[in-house]
Design a protein around this motif. Structure first.
Motif, PDB file in Angstrom:
ATOM      1  N   GLU A  58       0.839  -1.200   0.000  1.00 42.86           N
ATOM      2  CA  GLU A  58       0.000   0.000   0.000  1.00 42.86           C
ATOM      3  C   GLU A  58       0.871   1.246   0.000  1.00 42.86           C
ATOM      4  O   GLU A  58       1.901   1.279   0.684  1.00 42.86           O
ATOM      5  CB  GLU A  58      -0.890   0.034   1.248  1.00 42.86           C
ATOM      6  CG  GLU A  58      -1.878  -1.095   1.344  1.00 42.86           C
ATOM      7  CD  GLU A  58      -2.732  -1.042   2.602  1.00 42.86           C
ATOM      8  OE1 GLU A  58      -2.510  -0.155   3.453  1.00 42.86           O
ATOM      9  OE2 GLU A  58      -3.636  -1.884   2.723  1.00 42.86           O
ATOM     10  N   ALA A  60       0.232   5.556   0.336  1.00 43.86           N
ATOM     11  CA  ALA A  60      -0.770   6.589   0.637  1.00 43.86           C
ATOM     12  C   ALA A  60      -0.086   7.942   0.802  1.00 43.86           C
ATOM     13  O   ALA A  60       1.134   8.020   0.956  1.00 43.86           O
ATOM     14  CB  ALA A  60      -1.529   6.225   1.912  1.00 43.86           C
ATOM     15  N   ASP A  62      -0.973   9.886   3.325  1.00 47.01           N
ATOM     16  CA  ASP A  62      -1.060  10.197   4.757  1.00 47.01           C
ATOM     17  C   ASP A  62      -0.646   8.988   5.579  1.00 47.01           C
ATOM     18  O   ASP A  62      -0.743   7.848   5.126  1.00 47.01           O
ATOM     19  CB  ASP A  62      -2.479  10.636   5.118  1.00 47.01           C
ATOM     20  CG  ASP A  62      -3.475   9.506   4.944  1.00 47.01           C
ATOM     21  OD1 ASP A  62      -3.575   8.955   3.829  1.00 47.01           O
ATOM     22  OD2 ASP A  62      -4.142   9.148   5.933  1.00 47.01           O
ATOM     23  N   GLY A  64      -2.047   7.636   8.074  1.00 43.31           N
ATOM     24  CA  GLY A  64      -3.157   6.777   8.458  1.00 43.31           C
ATOM     25  C   GLY A  64      -3.675   5.906   7.318  1.00 43.31           C
ATOM     26  O   GLY A  64      -4.599   5.120   7.504  1.00 43.31           O
ATOM     27  N   PHE A  65      -3.132   6.065   6.121  1.00 44.05           N
ATOM     28  CA  PHE A  65      -3.502   5.308   4.926  1.00 44.05           C
ATOM     29  C   PHE A  65      -4.986   5.457   4.571  1.00 44.05           C
ATOM     30  O   PHE A  65      -5.598   4.535   4.051  1.00 44.05           O
ATOM     31  CB  PHE A  65      -3.097   3.828   5.070  1.00 44.05           C
ATOM     32  CG  PHE A  65      -1.612   3.641   4.946  1.00 44.05           C
ATOM     33  CD1 PHE A  65      -1.043   3.307   3.740  1.00 44.05           C
ATOM     34  CD2 PHE A  65      -0.792   3.859   6.038  1.00 44.05           C
ATOM     35  CE1 PHE A  65       0.332   3.172   3.618  1.00 44.05           C
ATOM     36  CE2 PHE A  65       0.590   3.733   5.935  1.00 44.05           C
ATOM     37  CZ  PHE A  65       1.147   3.382   4.716  1.00 44.05           C
ATOM     38  N   SER A  66      -5.543   6.642   4.814  1.00 38.94           N
ATOM     39  CA  SER A  66      -6.918   6.896   4.390  1.00 38.94           C
ATOM     40  C   SER A  66      -6.963   7.473   2.976  1.00 38.94           C
ATOM     41  O   SER A  66      -8.014   7.433   2.335  1.00 38.94           O
ATOM     42  CB  SER A  66      -7.628   7.821   5.380  1.00 38.94           C
ATOM     43  OG  SER A  66      -6.946   9.047   5.488  1.00 38.94           O
ATOM     44  N   ASN A  67      -5.829   7.999   2.476  1.00 34.40           N
ATOM     45  CA  ASN A  67      -5.751   8.531   1.109  1.00 34.40           C
ATOM     46  C   ASN A  67      -4.796   7.661   0.295  1.00 34.40           C
ATOM     47  O   ASN A  67      -3.670   8.040   0.011  1.00 34.40           O
ATOM     48  CB  ASN A  67      -5.263   9.982   1.124  1.00 34.40           C
ATOM     49  CG  ASN A  67      -6.243  10.901   1.798  1.00 34.40           C
ATOM     50  OD1 ASN A  67      -7.430  10.869   1.484  1.00 34.40           O
ATOM     51  ND2 ASN A  67      -5.773  11.688   2.748  1.00 34.40           N
ATOM     52  N   MET A  68      -5.282   6.486  -0.075  1.00 26.96           N
ATOM     53  CA  MET A  68      -4.460   5.518  -0.810  1.00 26.96           C
ATOM     54  C   MET A  68      -4.262   5.962  -2.261  1.00 26.96           C
ATOM     55  O   MET A  68      -5.215   6.400  -2.910  1.00 26.96           O
ATOM     56  CB  MET A  68      -5.136   4.151  -0.799  1.00 26.96           C
ATOM     57  CG  MET A  68      -5.351   3.594   0.583  1.00 26.96           C
ATOM     58  SD  MET A  68      -3.918   2.790   1.216  1.00 26.96           S
ATOM     59  CE  MET A  68      -4.065   1.258   0.387  1.00 26.96           C
ATOM     60  N   SER A 115       5.038   1.782   8.841  1.00 29.14           N
ATOM     61  CA  SER A 115       5.043   2.547   7.586  1.00 29.14           C
ATOM     62  C   SER A 115       6.349   3.323   7.447  1.00 29.14           C
ATOM     63  O   SER A 115       7.003   3.646   8.428  1.00 29.14           O
ATOM     64  CB  SER A 115       3.851   3.491   7.510  1.00 29.14           C
ATOM     65  OG  SER A 115       3.936   4.481   8.494  1.00 29.14           O
TER      66      SER A 115
END
Length: 187
Positions: A58, A60, A62, A64-68, A115
């Motif tokens: 993955e 991203a 960000d 927090g990996f909310s915007n992949m 990350s």
């Protein structure tokens, strides 16, 4: 029961899968935008189970990996205990990214790796400044001439730019008579 059977669903008790170790890009890596697409490299995870592992990667914008911006699952392990995955497209320049990976065997899933943050930047390059005056052997009448030139063209975001003017008695600049350095001015 055969743990490799496709009918085995859900976690198999007692199987542990480690997180893969992220190798490249490393924390804080600065990647030139023209050096893409980026290849992600991990050290393979280990498992106490018998099922073969595959990996999820993955990327991203960000932590927090909310915007992949990229997700790939089912990546087969590579040779020599490492797995590499080249992204299919270049990432946007002038920003930071985060990446992580995890291993799974079809029934059990390991934890995500920590990350890693890296940046993709637009390399800075400069054209030549354009002399305006004096040029072409033009004679000056002042002992303190004013040197004029057009600022150099550029790509990227260089931040502060300064120029150096050197004066020599010959075109090879074998002997510098004077030199000045000063910050760029408008135009």
């Amino acid at each position: 029961e055969n743990p490799l059977s496709p009918s085995v669903a859900g976690p198999i008790p007692g199987v542990e899968i480690s997180a893969p170790k992220l190798l490249e890009p490393a924390t804080g890596a600065q990647i030139p935008g023209d050096n893409q697409p980026i290849t992600l490299l991990i050290e393979n995870a280990y498992s106490t189970g018998q099922r073969p592992l595959n990996y999820s990667f993955e990327v991203a914008t960000d932590a927090g990996f909310s915007n992949m911006v990229f997700l790939r699952e089912g990546v087969s392990p590579g040779d020599n205990g490492r797995t590499a995955l080249t992204l299919p497209n270049a990432l946007g320049t002038g920003r930071g990214y985060y990446w992580r990976a995890k291993a799974q065997d079809g029934a059990n899933t390991g934890p995500y790796s920590g990350s890693v943050a890296f940046n993709v930047f637009t390399p800075v390059s400069f054209g030549k400044p354009g002399p305006v005056s004096p040029v072409g052997g033009q004679k000056v009448t002042s002992l303190a001439p004013e040197f004029r030139f057009v600022n150099a063209s550029r790509t990227g975001n260089p931040g502060l730019v300064s120029y150096v003017i050197e004066v020599s008695a010959n075109s090879a600049f074998a002997g510098i008579i004077a030199a000045w350095q000063f910050p760029e001015q408008s135009g």
